[in-house]
Each structure stands twice: as C-alpha cells, then as structure tokens.
Design a protein around this motif. Structure first.
Motif, PDB file in Angstrom:
ATOM      1  N   GLY A  62       0.780  -1.226   0.000  1.00  0.00           N
ATOM      2  CA  GLY A  62       0.000   0.000   0.000  1.00  0.00           C
ATOM      3  C   GLY A  62       0.815   1.280   0.000  1.00  0.00           C
TER       4      GLY A  62
ATOM      5  N   PRO B 289      -3.640   2.436  -3.118  1.00  0.00           N
ATOM      6  CA  PRO B 289      -4.302   1.570  -2.135  1.00  0.00           C
ATOM      7  C   PRO B 289      -5.792   1.890  -2.025  1.00  0.00           C
ATOM      8  CG  PRO B 289      -2.963   3.234  -1.016  1.00  0.00           C
ATOM      9  CD  PRO B 289      -2.842   3.499  -2.495  1.00  0.00           C
ATOM     10  N   ALA B 293      -7.621  -0.197   2.867  1.00  0.00           N
ATOM     11  CA  ALA B 293      -6.222  -0.620   3.021  1.00  0.00           C
ATOM     12  C   ALA B 293      -6.049  -2.135   2.963  1.00  0.00           C
ATOM     13  CB  ALA B 293      -5.619  -0.066   4.309  1.00  0.00           C
ATOM     14  N   THR B 296      -4.605  -3.145  -2.794  1.00  0.00           N
ATOM     15  CA  THR B 296      -3.817  -2.066  -3.379  1.00  0.00           C
ATOM     16  C   THR B 296      -3.506  -2.416  -4.821  1.00  0.00           C
ATOM     17  OG1 THR B 296      -1.842  -0.684  -3.071  1.00  0.00           O
ATOM     18  CG2 THR B 296      -1.608  -3.021  -2.601  1.00  0.00           C
TER      19      THR B 296
END
Lengths: 287, 382, 154
Positions: A62, B289, B293, B296
């Motif tokens: 991420g 992302p 979360a 992604t």
C-alpha cells in the motif's frame, strides 16, 4: 578484461514488477534513522542467488517500493539482509517494519562487484556513510576465502561517529589481523578518538601495491569521485577501480528510463561501474 | 482470382474500403485509426469509414497545427497528428498488478493478459519505424507483458504518405516515406482525377486472411509505378532535414555547448514533446491503495525526463536545470539510444516540433550543436 | 608538555621532509626542538601567535573549533608522518583553531619565525617546501567542502 561482472545476470524468474512476499524476521536499529532488516521468503522457499553489489526492490504493502542494496552474506540462501535509511515516505515505512510483518521483494537486480577480478590482488574498499552496506557482502566473501586475496584495506568515512552503521561489527573487523579497517568521520566531539577528516586522506597511508590492486568504492558521488582520483594518483589503474552508482529507480529492469546515466541504465548496466568508463560523466554536471 | 498471399500487390477500389473495414471487424479486430477530435486528427476507434478524416489535411509548422479542407476526398490525406500508436501498445496509464492482504502477508495478482486484437489502420512509415524502436525497448530485454500481449496480436495496416508535413524529416532519418517492412498490409492511396483506389502490398498471412472477403485484383505494374511516384514526390517535399552523420558522438561529446543554454531559455519543460513522441517510453509507477487498506494496485503512468521529480534522489534531483533536462532528452533520443538499442530513438515524424508550444525545432537544435562552440564562448556572457 | 633531550627525533626522518634539499634539512634541524604531549594537552590555541611548525612523529592530534553550540568539534585529526600548522606562513601569524593531543604525541617543533626567514632566503628550496605544504591546505579545503555539503546526511 572478461569478468563475471559483465555476464548479464538473467532477470529473476518472476513476473516483472510483481513483488514476492517476504517475512521480516528481525529489525535492528543501526542509527537514529537507519535499520537493518532480515527477511525470509514467506512461503519458506530459498532466496534467489545473488552476488555482492546487487540490489532488490523492497516493497511495503500500500505504500510503494524502493531500490535497496543487498547487505548480508550472499552465500546465505535462507535470508536476505537490507540496511535502510529512512529518507522518504517509502524508506521510512521499510525502516519501521517490525518482525512478523510482510514486505515485498523482487530481485536481485544489476551487476555486482567483480569479485573474480579481485582474486589474487590487494583489495581496497572505500565506503562513505551508507556505502558500507553494499560492500559488506564483499567483506564477508573475502574473509570466507581470505587466502584468495592479498592485503585488504577498508576505509570508511561517515558524517559523525553516531552515523556509523554496523558499529559492533566494525569493532570486530578493526581487531582482525588479516585486514585493516580505518574509520574517518567528517566531524566529531570529544567522545571520538578515531580519525577526523577526509576518507581520502587515509589513502596515502594505506598499504597496497597500486598496480596489483582492485578498489571497490561506494558512497556519495563526490566521495567516490575524489577517492577514485586519489587512488589513480597513487597508481591504481582506472580499469581496476569500481564504483557503485545511485540514481532514481522505478522498475529495476531497464524499462522505466529513470535511472539512465549517459548510455547506461544503472539498474541493469550497473549499479557497479568501472571508473574508466564513467570518469567523464562523474565530472559533468547533472548527468 | 486466387486467394491473396504474402508478397502480392493488389488493387482495391475506394468504394470497397467499407468492406475492408468490415472485414477487419468481422475478423475480430478492434479497428483503430485516424479520426477528428478537438480540432486535430487523433487515433480512436473506427466503426465506419465516416469516422476517418475524409477530405481533411493539416498544416504543421513549429508550434503550429491546423486542420484544413482538402480539395479532394482523400481518406489518408493528412500526415500525423499528436497521437501515436504507443497509446495502445503502451497505454498512458496501465494497471500492472493488484495485491490483497492475506493474514499477515499479502498476495499479488498480475494484471490479466490483454487479449485485445487491434487493427492499426493508417500506420505511416515513420510509425512502423517507431514500432521497431518500441519493440526493442519493451521486448529486447526484460519483456513487458502488456506490450507483448497487445503487440503480438496487433495487425499493422500501413499507409504510404502521399504528402509530407511541414515538420516531417523521415527521409533524413531513413524511416520513410515509403513503407518497406513491418506491415501486415501496406496501402497506397491513389487519387488522380476521377481515379480513387488503393494499392495494397500483402506483408503477412494475417494480412492476406483479412483480404479474403474483400474485392481485390492484381495491381499490375502501372499501379506499382504510380505508387512509387507518389512516394518519391513525398520524399522530395520534406518540411525539414536533419544531418545524422556522426550525430551520436556530436551530442555525447558536447555537454557544455552554449546551444544547450540557449534552447533551455525557451524550453518550458512542459513534456509535450515526450508525450507526442512515438518512441519516448519513460514511465513511473504509482501505488493506489484502497480506502480500506486491504487491497492495493500498482499502476504505471507515462513520465517524462523533463519532469523535475524524474531524477529525484533522496532530497534533491540530479537534473535540476532545464538545460540538463533538455540535454538529456536530445542526447538520449539521438545519441545514447544507439548505445542502448542499436538505433536512433528519432523516426523523423516531426511531432515534437509541431506540438512544442514555443516551437523548439529538433532539427534546428542539431544544426546549432553542429556549429563549433568557440572555446572562449563557453561560460562567457551571452 | 615536556621538552626532551636533543638526541631523538630528526627532521630528515619525517615523511614531510623526505627528499628535500640537504641544506634546508640542516637549517630545519637547527631550528627544531622535540616536544612531547600527553593525551588531552593543548598543542596550540586559537588566536595565539603561530610561532611553531610541528612535525608529528607519534600519536594523534585533534584540530578543534569551538562554537557556543559545539564547544569541542573536531574537524580533522593529524597523525604520524603528517604536519601541524600553516598559520605561521599566513599573516597575521595567529593560530586559527585549537590543536589537542588525543594520545601521547611526539613532535618536532620548528621555530616558525626563524624558519620563515630561512625559506625566504632560499627561494628555490622555499618553493619546494611550499609545494609540499600546499596540498595539506588543499586537503583542509576539500574537507571543509565535504562538511559543507554534508554528503553523508543526504
């Protein structure tokens, strides 16, 4: 001169650009902003073979990925080791990773240090700051086969004593009788009894036979440039001096164009370059 | 007539062009080609021949592009617009993979293979040459899966240029205007008096297969000669020229030539030239992302060596001055490209000249660099 | 600090003087006196008259600068085979920093005022001497540049 360095490593057998999950086994603080991570493949397999001087793209879920040199023992197929300085959003997230967390890894990439050309020669390793981690695999390899090399002179420069990474290990290297490890800092307080000044100032005093020496340099560009200049002045051929260059990297497979350095892609044709090939570029601005 | 075969030279009447497009569509191709949008001829989906810029041409000069009516109803009576085929093979924004959290770890799923079969209708000789270049970039080393998937499925329908644009210099670069290789079908539009037809050279089995349901006849030597004449007329009317002898060394050996500073004073670092260039391949990656979360995506996006962030290293960029960024672009395109890919990165299409908002002309800059820099002038006030 | 018997250290044995003109060596030896320092001893102090040129034979010397924030910042260390001081050649002949022995240090101190006259009286040898001294100044300059760039802090 043929060297294993010039054998282009086969690109890792993985989908290009797709990171492979690794588990953080340990995270050790080296300095205020730098940590060493030990990583193992999350699926329990072996790590792909790597050579000293190569690098991986290390990924935080991420967040993104960054090019980080391998700094562990290249002969260890169970774990990989990366020493990372928190210098931006991504590297900060890597440094903060804790044991048990998963990071992504793809690599290894690039051309490493020409270990074969160093065999039978005196060896000079010059590191500036975080230039030591990419040279540590060289030291491990040479100390494992110590008889294959001549004298080993290590010269390390850092900003201040508290910026030194691998401090306990440096102390053990400094106590060895089969290599000389000198540390110089740019500036120090009274708690430092070591050398202060330029790392290049240690060159005249280093013991090596210039014509029969191979030098590996890693650190800030100006430190490598000045060190290469002074080594050459002492008689080390420009063909026997090798530098590890750094440029912005996104893909690591010579596709994204970011790391171009003259005609070379640092990710593929480097990061380790022969001084003679890049000397002109080192003295040209904004290449 | 027997079924079309590789190497055949055929003629097709203008009135059968719709049949030809329909044959491409019924063969499963997504037909893309020239169409008019926002006052320019760009590449887009072609559903019918009326989507083509029939009867239009463009006037191009440095920093200038204007559509104009033609006196005739030519289908391919223009040269090249701001788009190039790289937007299909190497999209400006493309997802590379998706990752999902799984316990303490995560799993990465590469982007599925893009099975689109494009038919590129109207590829110019310089664009075929650009394809040679991008093939070398994306398939010559580590192969880019997305590019490879689309490239290997794509049908290349070339059209030889019947006229040169004001900023064209393919003759100098040895890339045109004649189409000599790298096509599935190569068309030449012949429009003389009431005569309006196409000469078609068949370059591949895939190209021949498309023609199976299209009314075509053997071309005959007369049509071949006409096509040759058209191409040689185009070659003789290039808008620009560039001297390429020794160009690589010229560029790489003069990083301090005063011409770099002069062009940098005009350059806005707007990146237009790199976006319009059919061979510029630099790109960056982005992490996207999800809000939760738990998922992604990794995307890539066209980037440009003119962007300051392009060379960002730790806290600063390596190429901070506009001079160094222009120098990098030109030195790479015409110089170090040879070291990297064994060819020039420039195909002489002229897009960077036309679409530069301040009209910087790559051919003029090369001429300026050929003027020896007086030693005393380096570093002196200018 | 202690002054020792004249028998020990010789100018000609120091790397800096190696190969210099024999007459210059004799003059230098005549002006030299042995000075030994204990760890922690001040060798020179910022602002004092620069009346000596030190040849370091053993030990290590820290060159320090002091500011309110950093009262003891070492900017360079000088070891065996190296020399200490060139302020004695630059008007107004005052030391520009502090030098302190980090460990027991043995030096030869040349009477700098007299030696400056010797160098002036023998221009050829004086030039040769300056050719050896200038690289040390250049190195200090490069060190300052590196510190200014803070290259390791990037």
């Amino acid at each position: 001169m043929a060297s294993e360095h010039f054998a282009r490593p086969a690109p890792p057998a993985q989908v290009p650009m797709a990171p492979v999950p690794y588990e953080v086994r340990s995270q050790t603080a080296e300095t205020d902003d730098t940590a060493t991570l030990v990583l193992a493949p999350a699926d329990g397999t072996h790590v792909p073979p790597a050579r000293p001087g190569q690098f991986n793209m290390v990924y935080v879920f991420g967040v993104g990925e960054a090019a980080i040199s391998l700094s562990g023992d290249a002969s260890d197929s169970t774990v990989i080791v990366h020493t990372v300085r928190a210098a931006g959003r991504i590297t900060e997230a890597i440094v903060r990773a804790s044991a048990g967390q998963a990071l992504g890894v793809r690599g290894p990439y690039g051309r490493g240090w020409p270990m074969d050309l160093a065999r039978g020669k005196d060896v000079v390793l010059m590191a500036g700051g975080l230039g030591l981690p990419p040279l540590r695999p060289v030291l491990y390899e040479m100390l494992r086969h110590r008889e294959q090399y001549g004298r080993i002179e290590v010269m390390l420069g850092a900003r201040t004593p508290k910026d030194l990474v691998y401090y306990p290990e440096i102390q053990s290297w400094r106590h060895r009788a089969d290599l000389r490890f000198q540390v110089t800092v740019d500036a120090a307080g009274r708690d430092w009894y070591g050398d202060v000044g330029l790392v290049t100032a240690r060159i005249p005093d280093a013991r090596f036979e210039p014509a029969n020496t191979v030098a590996f340099l890693c650190g800030p560009e100006i430190m490598m440039k000045n060190s290469a200049r002074d080594l050459e002045a002492r008689g080390v051929p420009a063909t026997a001096i090798w530098l590890s260059m750094e440029r912005n990297m996104k893909c690591a497979v010579a596709l994204c164009g970011h790391c171009q350095y003259g005609p070379d892609f640092v990710c593929r044709d480097g990061p380790v370059f022969r001084y003679r090939e890049i000397r002109d570029r080192l003295s040209c601005r904004e290449v | 007539m027997t079924a079309p075969a590789v190497g055949d030279h055929l003629r097709m009447d203008r009135r059968d062009f719709s049949t030809f497009l329909a044959a491409l569509q019924s063969s499963g191709y997504r037909v893309v080609g020239p169409t008019i949008r926002d006052g320019a001829i760009v590449y887009g989906d072609i559903r019918a021949e009326t989507d083509l810029p029939i009867g239009w041409t463009e006037r191009q000069e440095a920093g200038t592009y204007r559509l104009e009516r033609r006196a005739d109803a030519a289908l391919f009576g223009y040269v090249v617009g701001p788009h190039s085929w790289k937007k299909y093979l190497f999209p400006a924004h493309e997802r590379l993979w998706t990752a999902r959290r799984e316990g303490t770890s995560f799993a990465v799923t590469p982007e599925p293979v893009d099975e689109t079969r494009y038919a590129f209708v109207g590829m110019r000789a310089c664009e075929i040459a650009a394809l040679d270049v991008t093939d070398k970039v994306f398939l010559g080393g580590v192969r880019d899966p997305g590019y490879e998937a689309r490239r290997t499925r794509a049908l290349r329908i070339a059209v030889q240029c019947g006229q040169a644009g004001g900023t064209c210099f393919c003759v100098s670069m040895g890339t045109g205007p004649g189409v000599t290789h790298g096509y599935d079908l190569s068309l030449t539009e012949v429009l003389e008096g009431s005569r309006h037809e196409f000469l078609i050279a068949v370059g591949s089995e895939a190209g021949a297969a498309v023609l199976a349901s299209v009314p075509v006849q053997s071309a005959g030597p007369d049509l071949d000669r006409t096509a040759e004449r058209i191409v040689s007329t185009t070659a003789a009317s290039m808008g620009r020229t560039m001297e390429t002898v020794g160009l690589r060394d010229l560029l790489l050996s003069q990083p301090d030539h005063p011409a770099w500073d002069r062009v940098a004073k005009r350059c806005l670092s707007c990146t237009n030239c790199t976006m319009a260039c059919p061979t510029c391949f630099c790109h960056t990656t982005e992490e996207v992302p999800s809000l939760e979360a738990d998922q992604t995506e990794r995307w890539r996006r066209w980037d440009s060596c003119f962007n300051l962030e392009f060379t960002k290293l730790h806290t600063a960029s390596v190429r901070t001055s506009g001079m160094s960024r222009y120098r990098q672009w030109l030195t790479h395109k015409l110089g170090s490209w040879h070291d990297q890919f064994g060819m020039s990165g420039c195909v002489g299409c002229g897009r960077c000249i036309t679409w530069c908002p301040v009209g910087i002309d790559i051919t003029e800059e090369v001429s300026a660099l050929r003027t020896p820099a007086p030693r005393a002038a380096v570093g002196a006030p200018r | 600090m202690s002054e020792s018997a004249p028998a020990g250290l010789r100018v000609g044995d120091h790397a800096f003087f190696e190969g210099l003109d024999a007459q210059l060596l004799r003059e230098a030896q005549r002006l030299a006196s042995e000075r030994h320092f204990n760890a922690g001893d001040w060798i020179v102090r910022d602002g004092d008259p620069a009346t000596a040129f030190f040849l370091v034979f053993h030990g290590k010397v820290a060159l320090e600068v002091a500011t309110a924030e950093k009262p003891h910042l070492t900017i360079q260390t000088v070891g065996p085979g190296e020399v200490l001081g060139w302020s004695w050649l630059v008007p107004p002949y005052l030391w520009r920093l502090d030098a302190r022995a980090l460990k027991p240090t043995q030096t030869l101190a040349l009477d700098a005022v007299a030696f400056r006259k010797v160098l002036g009286a023998h221009p050829a040898q004086g030039f040769e001497f300056l050719e050896r001294l200038l690289p040390i100044v250049a190195q200090r300059l490069e060190n300052t540049q590196i510190q200014l760039l803070d290259i390791h802090g990037l």
